[in-house]
Scaffold this motif. Structure first.
Motif, PDB file in Angstrom:
ATOM      1  N   SER A  62       1.213   6.740  -6.697  1.00 15.61           N
ATOM      2  CA  SER A  62       0.206   7.653  -7.089  1.00 15.61           C
ATOM      3  C   SER A  62       0.806   9.468  -6.861  1.00 15.61           C
ATOM      4  CB  SER A  62      -1.041   6.835  -5.937  1.00 15.61           C
ATOM      5  OG  SER A  62      -1.435   6.189  -6.741  1.00 15.61           O
ATOM      6  N   LEU A  63       1.491   9.582  -5.548  1.00 14.26           N
ATOM      7  CA  LEU A  63       2.002  10.813  -5.282  1.00 14.26           C
ATOM      8  C   LEU A  63       2.849  11.362  -6.930  1.00 14.26           C
ATOM      9  CD1 LEU A  63       2.533  10.910  -1.925  1.00 14.26           C
ATOM     10  CD2 LEU A  63       1.048  11.980  -2.796  1.00 14.26           C
ATOM     11  N   LEU A  64       3.869  10.168  -7.496  1.00 15.40           N
ATOM     12  CA  LEU A  64       3.782  10.205  -8.551  1.00 15.40           C
ATOM     13  C   LEU A  64       2.766  10.768  -9.724  1.00 15.40           C
ATOM     14  CD1 LEU A  64       7.505   8.381  -8.409  1.00 15.40           C
ATOM     15  CD2 LEU A  64       6.977  11.507  -8.124  1.00 15.40           C
ATOM     16  N   LEU A  65       2.363   9.994  -9.563  1.00 14.34           N
ATOM     17  CA  LEU A  65       0.803   9.628 -11.223  1.00 14.34           C
ATOM     18  C   LEU A  65      -0.083  10.528 -11.077  1.00 14.34           C
ATOM     19  CD1 LEU A  65       1.017   5.952 -11.591  1.00 14.34           C
ATOM     20  CD2 LEU A  65       2.357   7.658 -12.924  1.00 14.34           C
ATOM     21  N   LEU A  66      -0.355  10.849  -9.578  1.00 15.43           N
ATOM     22  CA  LEU A  66      -1.776  11.934  -9.576  1.00 15.43           C
ATOM     23  C   LEU A  66      -1.096  13.182 -10.425  1.00 15.43           C
ATOM     24  CD1 LEU A  66      -3.657  10.622  -6.613  1.00 15.43           C
ATOM     25  CD2 LEU A  66      -4.472   9.735  -9.275  1.00 15.43           C
ATOM     26  N   PRO A  67      -0.368  13.923 -10.065  1.00 13.12           N
ATOM     27  CA  PRO A  67       0.305  15.076 -10.609  1.00 13.12           C
ATOM     28  C   PRO A  67       0.509  15.075 -12.322  1.00 13.12           C
ATOM     29  CG  PRO A  67       1.054  14.694  -8.526  1.00 13.12           C
ATOM     30  CD  PRO A  67       0.675  13.555  -8.757  1.00 13.12           C
ATOM     31  N   SER A  72      -7.861   5.192 -12.551  1.00 12.43           N
ATOM     32  CA  SER A  72      -6.804   3.951 -12.598  1.00 12.43           C
ATOM     33  C   SER A  72      -6.171   4.087 -11.426  1.00 12.43           C
ATOM     34  CB  SER A  72      -5.805   3.901 -13.474  1.00 12.43           C
ATOM     35  OG  SER A  72      -5.106   5.013 -14.300  1.00 12.43           O
ATOM     36  N   CYS A  73      -5.962   5.259 -11.205  1.00 13.26           N
ATOM     37  CA  CYS A  73      -4.281   4.989  -9.472  1.00 13.26           C
ATOM     38  C   CYS A  73      -5.694   4.869  -8.266  1.00 13.26           C
ATOM     39  CB  CYS A  73      -4.171   6.902  -9.307  1.00 13.26           C
ATOM     40  SG  CYS A  73      -2.676   6.723 -10.414  1.00 13.26           S
ATOM     41  N   LEU A  74      -6.716   5.600  -8.169  1.00 17.52           N
ATOM     42  CA  LEU A  74      -7.305   4.986  -7.377  1.00 17.52           C
ATOM     43  C   LEU A  74      -7.775   3.992  -6.840  1.00 17.52           C
ATOM     44  CD1 LEU A  74      -9.021   8.625  -6.795  1.00 17.52           C
ATOM     45  CD2 LEU A  74      -7.184   8.056  -6.024  1.00 17.52           C
ATOM     46  N   VAL A  79      -5.106   1.588 -19.164  1.00 19.41           N
ATOM     47  CA  VAL A  79      -4.767   3.492 -19.068  1.00 19.41           C
ATOM     48  C   VAL A  79      -4.174   4.520 -19.094  1.00 19.41           C
ATOM     49  CG1 VAL A  79      -6.099   4.997 -17.482  1.00 19.41           C
ATOM     50  CG2 VAL A  79      -7.328   3.248 -17.702  1.00 19.41           C
ATOM     51  N   TRP A  80      -2.771   3.805 -18.275  1.00 17.45           N
ATOM     52  CA  TRP A  80      -1.260   4.665 -18.284  1.00 17.45           C
ATOM     53  C   TRP A  80      -1.323   4.798 -20.192  1.00 17.45           C
ATOM     54  CZ3 TRP A  80       0.034   9.329 -16.334  1.00 17.45           C
ATOM     55  CH2 TRP A  80      -0.417   9.682 -14.489  1.00 17.45           C
ATOM     56  N   PHE A 111       0.772  -1.236   0.245  1.00 16.54           N
ATOM     57  CA  PHE A 111       0.110   0.044  -0.465  1.00 16.54           C
ATOM     58  C   PHE A 111       1.059   1.112  -0.080  1.00 16.54           C
ATOM     59  CE2 PHE A 111      -3.066   3.116   2.065  1.00 16.54           C
ATOM     60  CZ  PHE A 111      -3.736   3.609   1.295  1.00 16.54           C
ATOM     61  N   ARG A 112       2.573   1.616   0.638  1.00 15.28           N
ATOM     62  CA  ARG A 112       3.133   2.318   0.858  1.00 15.28           C
ATOM     63  C   ARG A 112       3.329   2.720  -0.367  1.00 15.28           C
ATOM     64  NH1 ARG A 112       4.438   0.791   5.834  1.00 15.28           N
ATOM     65  NH2 ARG A 112       6.172  -1.010   5.142  1.00 15.28           N
ATOM     66  N   TYR A 113       3.822   1.862  -1.218  1.00 18.64           N
ATOM     67  CA  TYR A 113       4.515   1.538  -2.450  1.00 18.64           C
ATOM     68  C   TYR A 113       3.156   2.093  -2.919  1.00 18.64           C
ATOM     69  CZ  TYR A 113       7.615  -1.186  -0.178  1.00 18.64           C
ATOM     70  OH  TYR A 113       8.536  -2.037   0.746  1.00 18.64           O
ATOM     71  N   GLU A 114       2.227   1.830  -3.719  1.00 18.22           N
ATOM     72  CA  GLU A 114       1.795   2.068  -4.469  1.00 18.22           C
ATOM     73  C   GLU A 114       0.753   3.847  -4.464  1.00 18.22           C
ATOM     74  OE1 GLU A 114       0.258  -2.534  -5.103  1.00 18.22           O
ATOM     75  OE2 GLU A 114      -1.207  -1.132  -4.001  1.00 18.22           O
ATOM     76  N   ILE A 115       1.322   4.026  -2.557  1.00 11.46           N
ATOM     77  CA  ILE A 115       0.877   5.233  -2.093  1.00 11.46           C
ATOM     78  C   ILE A 115       2.053   6.472  -2.633  1.00 11.46           C
ATOM     79  CG2 ILE A 115       0.653   6.908  -0.081  1.00 11.46           C
ATOM     80  CD1 ILE A 115      -2.027   6.235  -0.485  1.00 11.46           C
TER      81      ILE A 115
END
Length: 125
Positions: A40-45, A63-65, A113-114, A33-37
């Motif tokens: 996501s902190l990189l991919l969302l922006p 897709s990230c969420l 998606v990405w 979960f930490r790795y995916e967070i």
């Protein structure tokens, strides 16, 4: 203690608190979960740069969420199975494997998606 259920805004408040408590527990106890967070902190922006439309932006972010949601459900399954007992059990193993498979499928969806959004961005010039 009263048997009355909390309703209205109070229920929403407590439900939100429980949700954040669960996300914190996943962050503290689940490395995946930490790795995916972190991803996501990189991919969302980055989705604001990659997306070519509002719908594309929504798809990239969703897709990230979705990956995070699947990981939370997988972690819940694992916690319940581990709580039930430490002995080897075919059904317990299957439950854990199915939860892991759900995470894997959401990772495939996110990758698709990405990839499509990046392809579209590159082809547009």
């Amino acid at each position: 203690m009263s048997n009355e259920k909390v309703t209205g805004l109070a229920r929403f408040y407590y439900a939100t608190c429980y949700s954040f408590k669960g996300m914190r527990a996943a962050f503290v106890h689940e490395p995946a979960f930490r790795y995916e967070i972190y991803a996501s902190l990189l991919l969302l922006p980055a989705s604001f740069w990659v997306a070519s439309s509002a719908m594309g932006l929504a798809m990239l972010m969703s897709s990230c969420l979705l990956v995070l949601m699947a990981e939370l459900v997988n972690s819940a399954i694992e916690a319940v199975v581990d709580r039930a007992g430490l002995e080897v059990n075919e059904l317990a193993g299957r439950a854990k494997d199915l939860g892991s498979a759900a995470v894997f499928v959401t990772l495939l969806i996110a990758g698709l998606v990405w990839s499509a959004a990046l392809w579209e961005k590159l082809m547009a010039g």
